[in-house]
Design a protein around this motif. Structure first.
Motif, PDB file in Angstrom:
ATOM      1  N   ALA A   1       0.783  14.910   1.454  1.00 33.77           N
ATOM      2  CA  ALA A   1      -0.464  14.620   0.746  1.00 33.77           C
ATOM      3  C   ALA A   1      -0.201  13.482  -0.234  1.00 33.77           C
ATOM      4  O   ALA A   1       0.782  13.517  -0.980  1.00 33.77           O
ATOM      5  N   GLY A   2      -1.057  12.478  -0.206  1.00 33.46           N
ATOM      6  CA  GLY A   2      -0.825  11.333  -1.071  1.00 33.46           C
ATOM      7  C   GLY A   2      -2.111  10.618  -1.442  1.00 33.46           C
ATOM      8  O   GLY A   2      -3.195  10.926  -0.938  1.00 33.46           O
ATOM      9  N   VAL A   3      -1.966   9.648  -2.334  1.00 36.17           N
ATOM     10  CA  VAL A   3      -3.102   8.878  -2.836  1.00 36.17           C
ATOM     11  C   VAL A   3      -2.791   7.396  -2.698  1.00 36.17           C
ATOM     12  O   VAL A   3      -1.716   6.933  -3.078  1.00 36.17           O
ATOM     13  N   LEU A   4      -3.750   6.669  -2.132  1.00 38.21           N
ATOM     14  CA  LEU A   4      -3.673   5.213  -2.058  1.00 38.21           C
ATOM     15  C   LEU A   4      -4.458   4.642  -3.232  1.00 38.21           C
ATOM     16  O   LEU A   4      -5.637   4.951  -3.400  1.00 38.21           O
ATOM     17  N   ARG A   5      -3.807   3.817  -4.031  1.00 37.62           N
ATOM     18  CA  ARG A   5      -4.481   3.153  -5.156  1.00 37.62           C
ATOM     19  C   ARG A   5      -4.632   1.676  -4.821  1.00 37.62           C
ATOM     20  O   ARG A   5      -3.651   0.980  -4.582  1.00 37.62           O
ATOM     21  N   ILE A   6      -5.872   1.194  -4.815  1.00 37.48           N
ATOM     22  CA  ILE A   6      -6.149  -0.212  -4.563  1.00 37.48           C
ATOM     23  C   ILE A   6      -6.668  -0.823  -5.857  1.00 37.48           C
ATOM     24  O   ILE A   6      -7.776  -0.488  -6.299  1.00 37.48           O
ATOM     25  N   PRO A   7      -5.908  -1.705  -6.509  1.00 37.15           N
ATOM     26  CA  PRO A   7      -6.392  -2.317  -7.752  1.00 37.15           C
ATOM     27  C   PRO A   7      -7.592  -3.201  -7.488  1.00 37.15           C
ATOM     28  O   PRO A   7      -7.736  -3.769  -6.403  1.00 37.15           O
ATOM     29  N   VAL A   8      -8.457  -3.311  -8.478  1.00 35.21           N
ATOM     30  CA  VAL A   8      -9.703  -4.045  -8.285  1.00 35.21           C
ATOM     31  C   VAL A   8      -9.452  -5.509  -7.961  1.00 35.21           C
ATOM     32  O   VAL A   8     -10.236  -6.129  -7.224  1.00 35.21           O
ATOM     33  N   GLU A   9      -8.340  -6.080  -8.439  1.00 34.38           N
ATOM     34  CA  GLU A   9      -8.062  -7.481  -8.127  1.00 34.38           C
ATOM     35  C   GLU A   9      -7.804  -7.682  -6.638  1.00 34.38           C
ATOM     36  O   GLU A   9      -8.042  -8.765  -6.100  1.00 34.38           O
ATOM     37  N   ASP A  10      -7.328  -6.638  -5.943  1.00 34.31           N
ATOM     38  CA  ASP A  10      -7.142  -6.729  -4.498  1.00 34.31           C
ATOM     39  C   ASP A  10      -8.452  -6.540  -3.744  1.00 34.31           C
ATOM     40  O   ASP A  10      -8.526  -6.826  -2.551  1.00 34.31           O
ATOM     41  N   MET A  11      -9.464  -6.037  -4.431  1.00 34.91           N
ATOM     42  CA  MET A  11     -10.765  -5.811  -3.814  1.00 34.91           C
ATOM     43  C   MET A  11     -11.718  -6.989  -4.033  1.00 34.91           C
ATOM     44  O   MET A  11     -12.876  -6.934  -3.604  1.00 34.91           O
ATOM     45  N   THR A  12     -11.240  -8.031  -4.700  1.00 37.79           N
ATOM     46  CA  THR A  12     -12.113  -9.163  -5.036  1.00 37.79           C
ATOM     47  C   THR A  12     -11.473 -10.501  -4.680  1.00 37.79           C
ATOM     48  O   THR A  12     -11.828 -11.529  -5.255  1.00 37.79           O
ATOM     49  N   VAL A  13     -10.515 -10.487  -3.754  1.00 35.41           N
ATOM     50  CA  VAL A  13      -9.833 -11.721  -3.369  1.00 35.41           C
ATOM     51  C   VAL A  13     -10.656 -12.449  -2.302  1.00 35.41           C
ATOM     52  O   VAL A  13     -10.934 -11.899  -1.238  1.00 35.41           O
ATOM     53  N   ASP A  14     -11.038 -13.690  -2.601  1.00 34.51           N
ATOM     54  CA  ASP A  14     -11.772 -14.513  -1.642  1.00 34.51           C
ATOM     55  C   ASP A  14     -10.752 -15.255  -0.774  1.00 34.51           C
ATOM     56  O   ASP A  14     -10.422 -16.418  -1.032  1.00 34.51           O
ATOM     57  N   ASP A  15     -10.254 -14.577   0.263  1.00 33.57           N
ATOM     58  CA  ASP A  15      -9.214 -15.167   1.109  1.00 33.57           C
ATOM     59  C   ASP A  15      -9.681 -16.464   1.764  1.00 33.57           C
ATOM     60  O   ASP A  15      -8.925 -17.443   1.826  1.00 33.57           O
TER      61      ASP A  15
ATOM     62  N   ALA B   1       0.834  -1.203   0.000  1.00 40.36           N
ATOM     63  CA  ALA B   1       0.000   0.000   0.000  1.00 40.36           C
ATOM     64  C   ALA B   1       0.869   1.254   0.000  1.00 40.36           C
ATOM     65  O   ALA B   1       0.839   2.058   0.934  1.00 40.36           O
ATOM     66  N   TYR B   2       1.662   1.415  -1.057  1.00 41.54           N
ATOM     67  CA  TYR B   2       2.501   2.603  -1.184  1.00 41.54           C
ATOM     68  C   TYR B   2       1.646   3.800  -1.593  1.00 41.54           C
ATOM     69  O   TYR B   2       0.724   3.676  -2.403  1.00 41.54           O
ATOM     70  N   LEU B   3       1.961   4.948  -1.028  1.00 44.03           N
ATOM     71  CA  LEU B   3       1.233   6.166  -1.342  1.00 44.03           C
ATOM     72  C   LEU B   3       1.962   6.937  -2.436  1.00 44.03           C
ATOM     73  O   LEU B   3       3.197   6.950  -2.486  1.00 44.03           O
ATOM     74  N   ASP B   4       1.198   7.566  -3.288  1.00 43.86           N
ATOM     75  CA  ASP B   4       1.742   8.374  -4.379  1.00 43.86           C
ATOM     76  C   ASP B   4       1.469   9.830  -4.032  1.00 43.86           C
ATOM     77  O   ASP B   4       0.326  10.288  -4.082  1.00 43.86           O
ATOM     78  N   GLY B   5       2.505  10.565  -3.623  1.00 47.76           N
ATOM     79  CA  GLY B   5       2.254  11.938  -3.201  1.00 47.76           C
ATOM     80  C   GLY B   5       3.507  12.756  -3.023  1.00 47.76           C
ATOM     81  O   GLY B   5       4.568  12.428  -3.560  1.00 47.76           O
ATOM     82  N   LYS B   6       3.405  13.827  -2.229  1.00 47.52           N
ATOM     83  CA  LYS B   6       4.536  14.719  -2.022  1.00 47.52           C
ATOM     84  C   LYS B   6       4.377  15.458  -0.691  1.00 47.52           C
ATOM     85  O   LYS B   6       3.284  15.532  -0.118  1.00 47.52           O
ATOM     86  N   MET B   7       5.487  16.001  -0.205  1.00 43.06           N
ATOM     87  CA  MET B   7       5.464  16.825   1.000  1.00 43.06           C
ATOM     88  C   MET B   7       4.971  18.229   0.620  1.00 43.06           C
ATOM     89  O   MET B   7       5.457  18.826  -0.340  1.00 43.06           O
TER      90      MET B   7
END
Length: 583
Positions: free
Chosen positions: A276-290, A263-269
């Motif tokens: 300030a940064g943005v967390l990007r969660i790909p859809v494949e990580d949102m659909t994993v049936d653990d 969960a690396y953030l994309d941002g700046k000081m």
């Protein structure tokens, strides 16, 4: 003449928007802005007096001054954000007043000539805009993202009030405005607090959320009471900061929590205390049936045990596994062919619904220290000597230049000795493993919990079947374009291929920095009216083809043969896809 009228209309709309943003912003006005405001109101009065609209204009100016004072002082110790209804009425009135563009011009000039004033505009709700082109997946998120500081009730109220605005008693409407303002101010203050949490002196504030078919983007700010820790700056000029892997997310359409891995953030000081940064969660990580995968692995390993295979044994390998099961090459997908369990019997096919809620539990925030502060221990000399001795005993050179001349058996031994050395190293220094803060990183300890309602926005999302595949159907099946990225859907169970995408000019598309995928590209400012997709042999691409493009003399070589022409000749398969509607 028509063009000039359109331009003037567009300019007036921009001026309206400038005033609208400034009047609704919650920030104290600096002295130069306060002076500019008073001067603008004075000009409105003068021009209105000359035109005979003095009474209506004076009422409007008085109301503007009252609201401006509320915004500067915060009223009774609370933020005064106004109501959707009063804002609509205010907008209707000021559009008819003479001299309004003069006020907008004055305020705009103050913003441009006084950067400190612009910096006072609230950051919350505008992180995407603040980051601008510094983001890997940059673009105009204001068209698509939901501001988490705005309540849905306010939006619904605005629609209702606008439809009823022309009728009714003005006095009762004014009284209703006042009551609604007080109620909404209380609700908004409570709502804002729910998206901003302070733990151990570190405040995390969620700003905006945007979810499409490929990923969810969540913008945030991290503010520390003390100066932000010194942080390693990556090759693309960004602080190396991520959310701890102990952090979790729970989607209401799934039964269990998921850890936020990578969960690396994309941002700046923004300053010494604010990131300030943005967390990007790909859809494949949102659909994993653990839970489903856990059950499948239990059944699969029991099947292996029946076949006399112990996956925990030291000599276990997938080559031996395939040989025992009578498979050319092992894969979980092909287990049913040899009597094993099927993944589909245990793992559910989960889809992200159009609307959902997610619970975020951010445990820690972790950053990498600069090189000059990294105290990670070097590999001890005794381990190095032991490695070199083993290599010498088997006639294996330690010179990297000679590695390709080694036999397959020597390469296997070298890998074994190298792994043994590092395993011993981590036994001595377990904290040296990446992600631990003892040597090479810092940690802001905390437990920030949030609940976020998300609505997918699929506008401007296009999916195209491409079928850039080999004779077995392996390769790129389709591509999906959102406003900020393009993702290729691959079928490559044996990992034989590397897929490449070029923009309309024949240049390799950028990855965006935080996608964690070789098949997701950032659109940025590229011309993607047409894109070119190629399926290449993995090793041929890595060893030969990509070096042609990235070489220092590529511009000279391209005069004879471009990278696209090279891929046309060498790729296993390829095609071109047109996104512009004219083709």
């Amino acid at each position: 003449m028509a063009k000039k009228l359109d331009f003037d209309k567009e300019k007036n709309n921009r001026n309206d928007n400038v005033i609208e943003e400034i009047m609704q912003a919650d920030f104290p006005l600096p002295k130069q802005a306060e002076d500019a405001k008073n001067e603008a109101f004075s000009r409105i009065r003068e021009m209105a007096a000359a035109s005979g609209h003095t009474e209506n204009t004076e009422n409007m100016v008085q109301r503007l001054q009252e609201k401006s004072t509320e915004k500067s002082t915060g009223g009774s110790g609370k933020k005064s954000t106004g109501t959707a209804k009063s804002h609509k009425k205010f907008k209707t009135v000021y559009k008819t007043a003479l001299g309004l563009t003069a006020a907008a011009a004055v305020f705009s000039t103050v913003c441009i000539t006084n950067p400190a004033f612009a910096e006072n505009i609230p950051l919350v709700g505008n992180v995407f805009k603040q980051l601008g082109n510094s983001m890997g997946f940059y673009g105009d998120y204001s068209k698509y993202a939901k501001q988490l500081t705005d309540s849905a009730e306010d939006a619904e109220l605005a629609d209702t009030d606008e439809s009823q605005e022309d009728g009714g008693n003005p006095q009762s409407a004014q009284a209703e405005d006042q009551n609604t303002t007080e109620n909404n101010n209380t609700d908004k203050t409570k709502d804002n607090e729910s998206y901003s949490k302070t733990v151990n002196g570190t405040t995390v504030t969620l700003s905006e959320v945007y979810c499409n078919e490929m990923a969810l983007y969540l913008s945030m700010t991290i503010h520390t009471e003390d100066k932000f820790p010194d942080t390693f700056i990556t090759s693309d000029g960004k602080p190396d900061i991520k959310l701890s892997e102990n952090s979790t997310v729970k989607y209401d359409y799934m039964d269990e929590k998921n850890n936020l891995f990578n969960a690396y953030l994309d941002g700046k000081m923004l300053d010494d205390n604010t990131y300030a940064g943005v967390l990007r969660i790909p859809v494949e990580d949102m659909t994993v049936d653990d839970a489903g995968w856990t059950k499948f692995y239990e059944v699969r390993n029991a099947f292996f045990k029946e076949k006399g295979i112990d996956v925990d044994s030291e000599d276990f390998s997938f080559d031996k596994l395939a040989q025992t099961l009578g498979m050319d090459e092992y894969s979980d997908e092909n287990l049913p062919q040899v009597g094993g369990p099927a993944i589909s019997d245990y793992v559910k096919d989960i889809k992200v619904p159009d609307r959902f809620a997610m619970e975020l539990d951010l445990k820690d925030i972790v950053g990498t220290l600069p090189d000059d502060q990294d105290t990670t221990p070097d590999i001890p000399q005794d381990l190095r000597d032991e490695y070199n001795q083993k290599m010498a005993e088997h006639g294996i050179s330690t010179d990297d230049a000679d590695y390709e001349s080694l036999t397959e058996e020597q390469k296997d031994l070298e890998h074994q000795f190298f792994t043994e050395m590092w395993n011993e190293y981590f036994e001595r220094y377990p904290e040296a493993i990446e992600g631990n803060n003892r040597y090479n990183s810092w940690t802001l300890k905390g437990d920030w919990k949030f609940n976020v309602d998300v609505e997918k926005n699929t506008s401007d999302t296009v999916k195209k079947d491409v079928n850039v595949v080999d004779e077995n159907g392996d390769g790129v099946l389709s591509i999906t374009k959102t406003p900020f990225e393009i993702t290729m859907k691959m079928q490559d169970p044996e990992a034989k291929y590397f897929a490449v995408m070029l923009d309309a000019n024949g240049d390799i598309m950028p990855y965006g920095g935080v996608s964690n995928s070789n098949n997701t590209y950032a659109i940025q400012d590229r011309d993607i009216s047409t894109v070119y997709i190629y399926l290449c042999d993995y090793y041929e691409y890595m060893d030969e083809l990509k070096g042609y493009y990235w070489s220092d003399d590529y511009e000279e070589k391209a005069k004879t043969r471009t990278f696209k022409q090279l891929l046309d000749e060498r790729a296993v398969a390829g095609t071109e896809v047109h996104f512009d509607t004219d083709k």
